[in-house]
Motif scaffolding. Structure first.
Motif, mmCIF file in Angstrom:
data_model
loop_
_atom_site.group_PDB
_atom_site.id
_atom_site.type_symbol
_atom_site.label_atom_id
_atom_site.label_comp_id
_atom_site.label_asym_id
_atom_site.label_seq_id
_atom_site.Cartn_x
_atom_site.Cartn_y
_atom_site.Cartn_z
ATOM 1 N N VAL A 1 0.839 -1.204 0.000
ATOM 2 C CA VAL A 1 0.000 0.000 0.000
ATOM 3 C C VAL A 1 0.874 1.255 0.000
ATOM 4 N N GLY A 2 1.876 1.276 0.888
ATOM 5 C CA GLY A 2 2.773 2.426 0.939
ATOM 6 C C GLY A 2 3.560 2.598 -0.339
ATOM 7 N N ALA A 3 4.080 1.494 -0.887
ATOM 8 C CA ALA A 3 4.889 1.578 -2.102
ATOM 9 C C ALA A 3 4.071 2.070 -3.282
ATOM 10 N N ASN A 4 2.866 1.539 -3.456
ATOM 11 C CA ASN A 4 2.048 1.959 -4.594
ATOM 12 C C ASN A 4 1.538 3.385 -4.430
ATOM 13 N N THR A 5 1.330 3.824 -3.198
ATOM 14 C CA THR A 5 0.967 5.222 -2.970
ATOM 15 C C THR A 5 2.103 6.145 -3.396
ATOM 16 N N ILE A 6 3.334 5.790 -3.014
ATOM 17 C CA ILE A 6 4.496 6.596 -3.418
ATOM 18 C C ILE A 6 4.662 6.584 -4.934
ATOM 19 N N LEU A 7 4.500 5.414 -5.548
ATOM 20 C CA LEU A 7 4.613 5.331 -7.000
ATOM 21 C C LEU A 7 3.559 6.189 -7.687
ATOM 22 N N CYS A 8 2.350 6.221 -7.128
ATOM 23 C CA CYS A 8 1.298 7.061 -7.698
ATOM 24 C C CYS A 8 1.689 8.535 -7.637
ATOM 25 N N VAL A 9 2.266 8.945 -6.510
ATOM 26 C CA VAL A 9 2.716 10.336 -6.372
ATOM 27 C C VAL A 9 3.834 10.648 -7.367
ATOM 28 N N VAL A 10 4.787 9.719 -7.521
ATOM 29 C CA VAL A 10 5.883 9.915 -8.474
ATOM 30 C C VAL A 10 5.331 10.048 -9.894
ATOM 31 N N ALA A 11 4.383 9.169 -10.261
ATOM 32 C CA ALA A 11 3.811 9.219 -11.603
ATOM 33 C C ALA A 11 3.043 10.519 -11.841
ATOM 34 N N LEU A 12 2.266 10.959 -10.848
ATOM 35 C CA LEU A 12 1.532 12.225 -10.997
ATOM 36 C C LEU A 12 2.495 13.402 -11.113
ATOM 37 N N THR A 13 3.602 13.327 -10.370
ATOM 38 C CA THR A 13 4.628 14.371 -10.512
ATOM 39 C C THR A 13 5.188 14.373 -11.926
ATOM 40 N N GLY A 14 5.390 13.184 -12.486
ATOM 41 C CA GLY A 14 5.855 13.098 -13.860
ATOM 42 C C GLY A 14 4.875 13.707 -14.844
ATOM 43 N N VAL A 15 3.568 13.497 -14.601
ATOM 44 C CA VAL A 15 2.560 14.117 -15.472
ATOM 45 C C VAL A 15 2.704 15.636 -15.456
ATOM 46 N N LEU A 16 2.830 16.195 -14.264
ATOM 47 C CA LEU A 16 2.945 17.652 -14.153
ATOM 48 C C LEU A 16 4.222 18.169 -14.799
ATOM 49 N N VAL A 17 5.338 17.488 -14.544
ATOM 50 C CA VAL A 17 6.623 17.936 -15.087
ATOM 51 C C VAL A 17 6.634 17.845 -16.600
ATOM 52 N N MET A 18 6.153 16.727 -17.137
ATOM 53 C CA MET A 18 6.163 16.539 -18.585
ATOM 54 C C MET A 18 5.183 17.469 -19.289
ATOM 55 N N SER A 19 4.126 17.870 -18.592
ATOM 56 C CA SER A 19 3.148 18.782 -19.194
ATOM 57 C C SER A 19 3.635 20.222 -19.178
ATOM 58 N N ALA A 20 4.416 20.584 -18.155
ATOM 59 C CA ALA A 20 4.835 21.973 -17.999
ATOM 60 C C ALA A 20 5.996 22.334 -18.905
ATOM 61 N N ALA A 21 6.967 21.451 -19.019
ATOM 62 C CA ALA A 21 8.164 21.778 -19.797
ATOM 63 C C ALA A 21 8.880 20.495 -20.180
ATOM 64 N N ASP A 22 9.864 20.644 -21.067
ATOM 65 C CA ASP A 22 10.682 19.513 -21.450
ATOM 66 C C ASP A 22 11.767 19.327 -20.396
ATOM 67 N N PRO A 23 11.685 18.277 -19.578
ATOM 68 C CA PRO A 23 12.637 18.129 -18.475
ATOM 69 C C PRO A 23 14.029 17.781 -18.978
ATOM 70 N N GLY A 24 15.015 18.154 -18.209
ATOM 71 C CA GLY A 24 16.381 17.810 -18.550
ATOM 72 C C GLY A 24 16.702 16.376 -18.182
ATOM 73 N N PRO A 25 17.894 15.902 -18.544
ATOM 74 C CA PRO A 25 18.285 14.520 -18.246
ATOM 75 C C PRO A 25 18.248 14.194 -16.761
ATOM 76 N N LEU A 26 18.582 15.173 -15.912
ATOM 77 C CA LEU A 26 18.628 14.909 -14.483
ATOM 78 C C LEU A 26 17.264 14.498 -13.949
ATOM 79 N N VAL A 27 16.203 15.132 -14.437
ATOM 80 C CA VAL A 27 14.856 14.808 -13.976
ATOM 81 C C VAL A 27 14.499 13.362 -14.331
ATOM 82 N N MET A 28 14.863 12.936 -15.533
ATOM 83 C CA MET A 28 14.555 11.563 -15.945
ATOM 84 C C MET A 28 15.311 10.544 -15.094
ATOM 85 N N VAL A 29 16.561 10.843 -14.785
ATOM 86 C CA VAL A 29 17.346 9.938 -13.951
ATOM 87 C C VAL A 29 16.755 9.865 -12.540
#
Length: 415
Positions: A77-105
């Protein structure tokens, strides 16, 4: 008519459905991440993949210890909650701008770190929900679901990127993790927690205790060692050896794809039979036979005269791989002590990942310095020799899947 105690319970199927949705979301998310990194360059794609693997290798044993201490379902439950937050953060980052290599890593590191906790916990659930008599079917069903996610995830991700853009793959991942959290909460509400042991010990001490249990138990030790050999000599066949052979012999991409498809078809056929009929009672001998068959198939590809023969031999490798994976998994699961199942799963997971760190570079080096015929014979003989060595050990020769029924008082008890 198969007795009901030889079938996984409905609660397991509910958990497996959530696992399938989550795995599909993960495949789509990872495809989008690697695809975006590949646009920067092949070195960036390799860095992203490595950023996922390294935390898994370093932290998996501690992830398994955490699962035994806290319980598999709370950890998931904890792991999938964190993964959901990470994925939603990715949605916001990818929608706002083209992230640099550091963000992808960083995203890849986050995914790999959480996987190190989630994968051992997820692998322990069949032991906690399913009776020994139904373990073969349970693990076969889980394997089909995970294979289906691997097959369907990339094409769906490619279509999502084409139609909706890159953020859609991260959104699919977030949706999959959210569904998994809901399913896990449902499963937890219908189970009672088993008592935890070792809560006063440090994680390092619990890791050491778990490794002592695995390597101190002859059958578990034999399974881990054979799994490591399998990861070294057989697992690289489809993703690496098949393309290397096709390129060296001048065959086109369709031959590579067909051979990979034949390998997958062989695995799927065996998995479907085990799901329908159950695993062979003499699971140890069956697993060894599967590895030897796969090794013979790998070595036989050295003599393949054309793409059609290569595909037929790839089918044999897939059949052997399917027999091995559908029998060694339940055998290990049934033999694990219940109080150390997470740590034991972490050890066998690490045995699958560690050899790949040097198997792939070694294959590349061997292919550059020797002919592909030599490469295939070496890897096939390695797999066959490991299988024959396992067959010569008593734990594998006598290992069987117990035909026992679940005790009613233990029904619904889970970590």
């Amino acid at each position: 008519m198969v007795a009901s105690e030889h079938r996984p319970p409905r609660l397991y199927w509910a958990w497996l459905a959530g696992t399938g949705v989550s795995a599909l979301g993960t495949q789509m998310l990872v495809f989008g991440l690697v695809w975006h990194a590949a646009l920067v360059g092949p070195g960036m794609a390799a860095a992203v993949l490595s950023a996922q693997v390294v935390p898994r290798v370093l932290l998996t044993l501690h992830g398994g210890a955490l699962g035994d201490r806290v319980g598999a379902l709370p950890v998931m439950v904890g792991a999938n909650t964190i993964l959901c937050v990470v994925a939603l953060t990715g949605v916001l980052v990818m929608s706002a701008a083209d992230p640099g290599p550091l963000v992808m890593v960083v995203i890849a590191l986050a995914l790999g770190t959480v996987d190190a906790v989630d994968v051992p916990a997820s692998g322990s659930v069949p032991k906690l929900l399913v009776a020994s008599a139904a373990m073969g079917r349970a693990t076969a069903a889980r394997q089909i679901v995970l294979q289906g996610a691997v097959l369907c995830g990339p094409p769906l991700a490619g279509a999502a990127i084409t139609v909706l853009g890159l953020p859609a793959t991260y959104g699919a991942g977030a949706a999959g993790y959210l569904v998994m959290v809901i399913v896990l909460c449902f499963v937890r509400s219908r189970t009672r927690s088993a008592p935890r042991t070792g809560a006063d010990s440090s994680l390092n001490r619990q890791v050491a205790q778990g490794m002592a249990v695995v390597f101190g138990t002859p059958l578990l030790r034999a399974v881990v060692l054979l799994t490591g050999a399998f990861a070294m000599f057989v697992i690289p066949f489809c993703p690496l050896l098949v393309p290397v052979v096709s390129a060296a012999r001048g065959w086109d991409a369709s031959a590579t794809g067909t051979a990979a498809g034949a390998f997958g078809a062989g695995m799927a056929c065996v998995t479907a039979v085990v799901l329908w009929r159950g695993a062979a009672p003499r699971a140890g001998a069956a697993a060894v036979l599967g590895m030897i068959t796969a090794g013979v198939g790998v070595a036989a590809t050295a003599a393949a005269s054309g793409p059609m023969v290569f595909c037929l031999v790839s089918l044999i490798v897939g059949l052997g791989t399917g027999v091995f994976s559908t029998h060694v998994g339940p055998l290990f699961m049934v033999a694990c002590p219940r109080e150390a199942i997470g740590r034991a799963q972490a050890v066998v997971t690490l045995a699958q990942w560690l050899p790949l760190l040097w198997a792939n570079p070694l294959i590349g080096l061997t292919a550059q310095t020797h002919s592909v015929t030599v490469l295939l014979v070496l890897w096939g003989v390695g797999a066959g020799a490991a299988g024959m060595a396992a067959l010569g050990t008593r734990p594998f020769r006598v290992a069987v899947l117990a035909r026992e029924t679940r005790h009613p008082e233990r029904e619904g008890e889970i970590g």
